[in-house]
Design a protein around this motif. Structure first.
Motif, mmCIF file in Angstrom:
data_model
loop_
_atom_site.group_PDB
_atom_site.id
_atom_site.type_symbol
_atom_site.label_atom_id
_atom_site.label_comp_id
_atom_site.label_asym_id
_atom_site.label_seq_id
_atom_site.Cartn_x
_atom_site.Cartn_y
_atom_site.Cartn_z
ATOM 1 N N TYR A 1 0.843 -1.193 0.000
ATOM 2 C CA TYR A 1 0.000 0.000 0.000
ATOM 3 C C TYR A 1 0.883 1.248 0.000
ATOM 4 O O TYR A 1 1.931 1.284 0.640
ATOM 5 C CB TYR A 1 -0.874 -0.019 1.262
ATOM 6 N N GLU B 1 -6.000 4.842 -1.290
ATOM 7 C CA GLU B 1 -7.271 4.703 -0.587
ATOM 8 C C GLU B 1 -8.477 4.786 -1.522
ATOM 9 O O GLU B 1 -9.413 3.996 -1.408
ATOM 10 C CB GLU B 1 -7.439 5.776 0.502
ATOM 11 N N GLU C 1 -9.893 4.879 6.786
ATOM 12 C CA GLU C 1 -8.697 5.254 7.556
ATOM 13 C C GLU C 1 -8.733 4.691 8.962
ATOM 14 O O GLU C 1 -7.725 4.212 9.471
ATOM 15 C CB GLU C 1 -8.559 6.772 7.600
ATOM 16 N N TRP C 2 -9.910 4.747 9.611
ATOM 17 C CA TRP C 2 -9.996 4.217 10.975
ATOM 18 C C TRP C 2 -9.748 2.718 10.965
ATOM 19 O O TRP C 2 -8.992 2.205 11.788
ATOM 20 C CB TRP C 2 -11.363 4.509 11.602
ATOM 21 N N PHE D 1 -8.134 0.741 8.742
ATOM 22 C CA PHE D 1 -6.862 0.230 8.255
ATOM 23 C C PHE D 1 -5.624 1.023 8.664
ATOM 24 O O PHE D 1 -4.529 0.482 8.660
ATOM 25 C CB PHE D 1 -6.903 0.107 6.732
ATOM 26 N N LEU D 2 -5.768 2.300 8.997
ATOM 27 C CA LEU D 2 -4.595 3.104 9.335
ATOM 28 C C LEU D 2 -4.536 3.539 10.794
ATOM 29 O O LEU D 2 -3.461 3.607 11.380
ATOM 30 C CB LEU D 2 -4.531 4.354 8.444
ATOM 31 N N HIS D 3 -5.688 3.879 11.383
ATOM 32 C CA HIS D 3 -5.693 4.487 12.718
ATOM 33 C C HIS D 3 -6.547 3.726 13.720
ATOM 34 O O HIS D 3 -7.031 4.316 14.681
ATOM 35 C CB HIS D 3 -6.188 5.936 12.628
ATOM 36 N N GLY E 1 -3.502 -0.319 15.883
ATOM 37 C CA GLY E 1 -2.435 0.117 14.991
ATOM 38 C C GLY E 1 -2.773 -0.126 13.531
ATOM 39 O O GLY E 1 -3.809 -0.690 13.201
ATOM 40 N N PRO E 2 -1.863 0.283 12.660
ATOM 41 C CA PRO E 2 -2.131 0.161 11.227
ATOM 42 C C PRO E 2 -2.086 -1.288 10.744
ATOM 43 O O PRO E 2 -1.374 -2.123 11.307
ATOM 44 C CB PRO E 2 -1.008 0.975 10.579
ATOM 45 N N SER F 1 -5.481 -7.258 3.413
ATOM 46 C CA SER F 1 -4.969 -6.594 4.611
ATOM 47 C C SER F 1 -5.005 -7.536 5.803
ATOM 48 O O SER F 1 -5.861 -8.417 5.889
ATOM 49 C CB SER F 1 -5.754 -5.320 4.925
#
Length: 64
Positions: free
Chosen positions: A6, A11, A33-34, A36-38, A42-43, A60
């Motif tokens: 990625y 996105e 984002e929530w 997968f990233l935040h 964790g990411p 993922s």
């Protein structure tokens, strides 16, 4: 087709792919984002499949 890590900016293509598969809850930028990233753990580790500049696959692993 190439499989790669990625990169920021993927996105939109990932969200479009997920929405086409019926995953509407991840079709907004904020929810993606929530998740997968935040997220709280964790990411995620994210891989994408790209063909002719378009994201055609997404994989993922979420930490738990």
């Amino acid at each position: 087709m190439i499989i790669r890590d990625y990169r920021a900016g993927d996105e939109e293509g990932i969200r479009r792919l997920l929405a086409s598969l019926g995953w509407k809850h991840l079709s907004s930028q904020r929810s993606w984002e929530w998740e997968f990233l935040h997220g709280p753990d964790g990411p995620a580790i994210i891989k994408v499949a790209e063909h002719e500049g378009e994201i055609v696959g997404h994989y993922s692993c979420l930490s738990m």
